[in-house]
Design an enzyme around this catalytic site. Sequence first.
Site, PDB file in Angstrom:
ATOM      1  N   ASP A  50      39.314 -96.442  -7.155  1.00 37.34           N
ATOM      2  CA  ASP A  50      38.098 -95.637  -7.096  1.00 37.34           C
ATOM      3  C   ASP A  50      38.425 -94.183  -6.860  1.00 37.34           C
ATOM      4  O   ASP A  50      39.499 -93.843  -6.399  1.00 37.34           O
ATOM      5  CB  ASP A  50      37.236 -96.110  -5.912  1.00 37.34           C
ATOM      6  CG  ASP A  50      36.247 -97.161  -6.362  1.00 37.34           C
ATOM      7  OD1 ASP A  50      36.230 -97.469  -7.564  1.00 37.34           O
ATOM      8  OD2 ASP A  50      35.506 -97.667  -5.507  1.00 37.34           O
ATOM      9  N   LYS A  72      34.110 -93.733  -9.862  1.00 39.03           N
ATOM     10  CA  LYS A  72      32.697 -93.592 -10.126  1.00 39.03           C
ATOM     11  C   LYS A  72      32.144 -92.358  -9.439  1.00 39.03           C
ATOM     12  O   LYS A  72      31.623 -92.421  -8.350  1.00 39.03           O
ATOM     13  CB  LYS A  72      31.950 -94.834  -9.666  1.00 39.03           C
ATOM     14  CG  LYS A  72      32.416 -96.073 -10.396  1.00 39.03           C
ATOM     15  CD  LYS A  72      31.598 -97.273 -10.059  1.00 39.03           C
ATOM     16  CE  LYS A  72      31.740 -97.637  -8.600  1.00 39.03           C
ATOM     17  NZ  LYS A  72      30.831 -98.707  -8.194  1.00 39.03           N
ATOM     18  N   MET A 187      26.683 -91.269   1.615  1.00 40.62           N
ATOM     19  CA  MET A 187      26.063 -90.967   0.318  1.00 40.62           C
ATOM     20  C   MET A 187      24.748 -90.209   0.494  1.00 40.62           C
ATOM     21  O   MET A 187      23.807 -90.407  -0.268  1.00 40.62           O
ATOM     22  CB  MET A 187      25.797 -92.267  -0.473  1.00 40.62           C
ATOM     23  CG  MET A 187      27.052 -93.066  -0.742  1.00 40.62           C
ATOM     24  SD  MET A 187      26.731 -94.658  -1.510  1.00 40.62           S
ATOM     25  CE  MET A 187      26.114 -95.612  -0.129  1.00 40.62           C
TER      26      MET A 187
END
Length: 540
Positions: A50, A72, A187
Amino acid sequence: MSGDGPSGSGGGSGTGSGHVWLVGAGPGDPGLITEAGLAALQRAEVVLYDRLAPHALLDQCPAETLLINAGKAAGDHVMTQDEINASLVEYAAAGRRVVRLKGGDPYVFGRGGEEAAALAEAGLGFSVVPGVTSAIGGLAVAGIPVTHRGVASSFAVITGHEDPTKPGQSVRWDRLATAVDTLVVLMGVGRIETIAAALIDGGCDPSTPAALVHAAATPDQRVAEATLAGVAAEARREGIEAPALFVVGDVVALRAQLRGGGTLAGKRVLVTRSRSQASTLVELLRAEGALPVELPAIEIQRRTDPAAVGRTARALSGGNYGWTIFTSTNAVEVFIDLLAERDLDARAFAGTRLCAIGKATARALRQRGLIADLVPDDATSEGVVEAMSTAMGQAAVAGATVLLPRAEGGRDALPDGLRAAGATVDELTLYLSAPPAEPPAEAMALVREGKIDAVTFTSSSTVKNLSTLLGGDLSALRDATIACIGPSTAETAEALGLPPNAVAAEHTVPGLVAALRTHLHSTQSEPAAQAEPGTAEATP
Ligand code: SAH
């Protein structure tokens, strides 16, 4: 193979079938992966990694490992989750050892559970290797403990991905606002304003300390600190972007004391040694609170003439050399490997005295079963000649035949000095220390953007090669503190336009770190010393 991982092994791996390790890479610093995670990488045939997993860890994989970027970045999906799941299933079904490498812990907002479920459904073997989540470990590195006696006795880790103003929320900000002492939002950078407002609406005191930590536990780490009411504006002013941790709670105030206050604390220090030699320097810097940035400027490539090696090996075994001088650990490693390839071992050195330049070189010899007769304190060519003369008398140097295994293009000061003192010197070229073909992009970017606070050089070739890597232009490092391991390295740095600020008194890695610390300490404490009352410089 199931049962190999420390926890959560799935069934179904029969003989000959593959296995997937869902590995947490830790919060950012490559040193914060677990031993089990590292072992899995070192045996991996395929790695899907990742964006948030430290890419330096990929160097741990065998050269033939297939590396797949599943990275991502928001809005820029290299692979969809379905594609990742399908790919894990496909490689495992084909019998491969697969590592799925994720930032932090695989089961903390990492979608690791979905990947494990896909493997379980397909009847394939998998293990979970937990990692240090950024929500706890990343904050810790930034100086914020998620709990603290008398300050916080609970914490929650929450996704900031959902819009708090939309109906049908799964996150109950109104309840979290008063139920939990420390709130850690992942996030959430794009929504700090609305999240902070939702928390204040829910009863959280607007003056509660809050912070955003960008790129925790990496050399890029930055922190914006304010109150809950003011943190969104402060983060905007500081230009904080994703990835970042948003933390709300009284523990944020502890950072002033817990962030660590060494002279190197928070400084980005460039490490130019080869990857295989850098570990001690990196560990010492880290222990001082620095953020080491690894940009190995050296790659060792063998450069040998088999006929010359054969001749030298025969002369050495025949007792023709009074002295053999090793100038670096690389010379030790490559020369002894070459002898071993010719079925020669330590006994080949029975007829020669051994001189090691530098304690690290002496240690490398010792590890190969050889003990240096002489380790000169002064590693300059004059120092070596002087030490040899003292050891065996001036006349003996004049008559000596000396073997000098060395790097191609290395400095000639030592052989010249020995010859001037009357010795016969046989130089054997073993290797070339060249700049790497593919230097790490992140470290190169930090250098180019002028974000490096200090640079360490451990040899002249590290200076020359760094200059080559930067296209001959070292001006991006103009404002950085330049620290060199010894006078000849310092000379090279000066010649290439980086006059050194600190030169190690003891020409070792700990000596280098000490010199850097002393220099920064003296420059940082100047204003304080001036303000001290009672000194001559005191100002009213
Ligand atoms: N599994 C990861 C989290 C994945 S979700 C873990 O356990 O840490 C991705 C979010 O994690 C990012 O948006 C950011 O909020 C946070 N994050 C991960 N690594 C980070 C780091 N080094 N610094 C700051 N935030 C980080």
